[in-house]
Enzyme design. Structure first.
Site, PDB file in Angstrom:
ATOM      1  N   ASP A 126       0.859  -1.195   0.000  1.00 16.75           N
ATOM      2  CA  ASP A 126       0.000   0.000   0.000  1.00 16.75           C
ATOM      3  C   ASP A 126       0.887   1.234   0.000  1.00 16.75           C
ATOM      4  OD1 ASP A 126      -1.946   1.931   0.382  1.00 16.75           O
ATOM      5  OD2 ASP A 126      -2.999   0.804   1.943  1.00 16.75           O
ATOM      6  N   ARG A 128      -0.262   4.393  -0.284  1.00 19.68           N
ATOM      7  CA  ARG A 128      -1.063   5.602  -0.071  1.00 19.68           C
ATOM      8  C   ARG A 128      -0.535   6.476   1.062  1.00 19.68           C
ATOM      9  NH1 ARG A 128      -6.933   3.026   0.341  1.00 19.68           N
ATOM     10  NH2 ARG A 128      -5.649   1.360   1.215  1.00 19.68           N
TER      11      ARG A 128
HETATM   12  N1  LIG Z   1      -2.575  -1.934  -6.222  1.00 22.08           N
HETATM   13  C1  LIG Z   1      -3.827  -2.360  -6.181  1.00 22.08           C
HETATM   14  N2  LIG Z   1      -4.773  -1.487  -5.781  1.00 22.08           N
HETATM   15  C2  LIG Z   1      -6.030  -1.921  -5.740  1.00 22.08           C
HETATM   16  C3  LIG Z   1      -6.393  -3.235  -6.090  1.00 22.08           C
HETATM   17  N3  LIG Z   1      -7.728  -3.367  -5.946  1.00 22.08           N
HETATM   18  C4  LIG Z   1      -8.169  -2.152  -5.508  1.00 22.08           C
HETATM   19  N4  LIG Z   1      -7.155  -1.286  -5.379  1.00 22.08           N
HETATM   20  C5  LIG Z   1      -7.151   0.084  -4.864  1.00 22.08           C
HETATM   21  O1  LIG Z   1      -7.368   0.010  -3.478  1.00 22.08           O
HETATM   22  C6  LIG Z   1      -7.935   1.227  -3.018  1.00 22.08           C
HETATM   23  C7  LIG Z   1      -9.140   0.902  -2.127  1.00 22.08           C
HETATM   24  O2  LIG Z   1      -9.447   2.030  -1.435  1.00 22.08           O
HETATM   25  P1  LIG Z   1     -10.490   2.212  -0.245  1.00 22.08           P
HETATM   26  O3  LIG Z   1     -11.766   1.485  -0.544  1.00 22.08           O
HETATM   27  O4  LIG Z   1     -10.522   3.666   0.091  1.00 22.08           O
HETATM   28  O5  LIG Z   1      -9.782   1.598   1.004  1.00 22.08           O
HETATM   29  P2  LIG Z   1      -9.465   0.307   1.721  1.00 22.08           P
HETATM   30  O6  LIG Z   1      -8.021   0.358   2.060  1.00 22.08           O
HETATM   31  O7  LIG Z   1      -9.979  -0.877   0.967  1.00 22.08           O
HETATM   32  O8  LIG Z   1     -10.229   0.449   3.124  1.00 22.08           O
HETATM   33  P3  LIG Z   1     -11.755   0.587   3.518  1.00 22.08           P
HETATM   34  O9  LIG Z   1     -11.849   1.952   4.148  1.00 22.08           O
HETATM   35  O10 LIG Z   1     -11.997  -0.471   4.513  1.00 22.08           O
HETATM   36  O11 LIG Z   1     -12.585   0.446   2.282  1.00 22.08           O
HETATM   37  C8  LIG Z   1      -8.267   2.035  -4.262  1.00 22.08           C
HETATM   38  O12 LIG Z   1      -7.251   3.010  -4.468  1.00 22.08           O
HETATM   39  C9  LIG Z   1      -8.229   0.988  -5.370  1.00 22.08           C
HETATM   40  O13 LIG Z   1      -7.899   1.533  -6.637  1.00 22.08           O
HETATM   41  C10 LIG Z   1      -5.368  -4.134  -6.495  1.00 22.08           C
HETATM   42  O14 LIG Z   1      -5.585  -5.312  -6.773  1.00 22.08           O
HETATM   43  N5  LIG Z   1      -4.108  -3.650  -6.532  1.00 22.08           N
END
Ligand SMILES: Nc1nc2c(ncn2[C@@H]2O[C@H](COP(=O)(O)OP(=O)(O)OP(=O)(O)O)[C@@H](O)[C@H]2O)c(=O)[nH]1
Ligand SMILES: [Zn+2]
Length: 204
Positions: A126, A128
């Site tokens: 991650d 971010r």
């Molecule tokens: N690198 C990568 N990013 C992904 C993948 N699937 C989803 N994402 C990214 O993961 C992020 C999910 O963000 P959120 O829903 O805000 O956060 P979260 O960390 O899942 O946490 P929650 O608050 O519980 O939803 C987004 O930026 C998506 O684009 C993946 O397979 N690989």
């Protein structure tokens, strides 16, 4: 402060009229937005969602993840509560960017999980930076929130950045056969607080 407040306007949605507030990163010019509903100044603790950008889930109806479902549920929840904020944090693909996320999806199609795919591409699981979200809240004059999330890392970083979180409000929606493995990996490797009924029934 990494941001400046640039512009705001009304933004009607199917769930009510929000105000969209646009921010710009001082160092890079990158934009982020907040969707504000109701009178947040009257709340002791403002219901808040931090949503990281996912073009495929948010706009293109992808079932690979839970993002689109969470986005809609969060906006509905905030409107129903009468006030709150959704921070649309433009760090796509956990901040590896859209094209690298598609590369990561291609690796996942060959059997890697979401964490392994990021590592294979040379990224952390991650990438971010949630301090941007704390800065959006500061510019909105919000210091105390109830956070809609299943991700303890969001809570940790926001609290470290000076935001007080009085409650975690779970946001578990959109589980489907296409994202079962993705959600399971989030729970097992990334510490997400999830109750994955279908997965537990099938594999436990
Ligand atoms: N690198 C990568 N990013 C992904 C993948 N699937 C989803 N994402 C990214 O993961 C992020 C999910 O963000 P959120 O829903 O805000 O956060 P979260 O960390 O899942 O946490 P929650 O608050 O519980 O939803 C987004 O930026 C998506 O684009 C993946 O397979 N690989
Ligand atoms: Zn997504």
């Amino acid at each position: 402060m990494q941001l400046k407040n640039v512009a705001q306007a009304k933004l009607p949605t199917p769930w009510g009229e929000f105000t969209i507030v646009g921010f710009e990163e001082l160092a890079t010019g990158k934009d982020h937005v907040a969707m504000v509903f109701g009178d947040i100044t009257k709340q002791q603790s403002v219901l808040t969602r931090v949503h990281s950008e996912c073009l495929t889930g948010d706009a293109l109806f992808s079932l690979r993840c839970d993002c689109g479902f969470q986005l809609e549920a969060a906006l509905k929840h905030i409107a129903q509560a009468g006030s709150g904020i959704l921070l649309y944090h433009r760090q796509e693909g956990r901040n590896i960017g859209l094209l690298n996320k598609i590369r990561a999806y291609a690796l996942q199609d060959t059997g890697l999980d979401t964490v392994q795919a990021n590592h294979q591409l040379g990224f952390a699981a991650d990438e971010r930076d949630f301090t941007i979200c704390a800065d959006m809240l500061t510019l909105l004059d919000v210091k105390v929130i109830r956070l809609l999330t299943n991700n303890p890392e969001k809570i940790r970083v926001l609290e470290q950045a000076g935001i007080k979180i009085t409650e975690r409000v779970p946001l578990e929606v959109g589980e489907n056969p296409n994202n079962e493995h993705y959600l399971q990996t989030k729970a097992e490797k990334m510490g997400h607080l999830l109750h994955l009924h279908a997965i537990n029934n099938d594999y436990d």
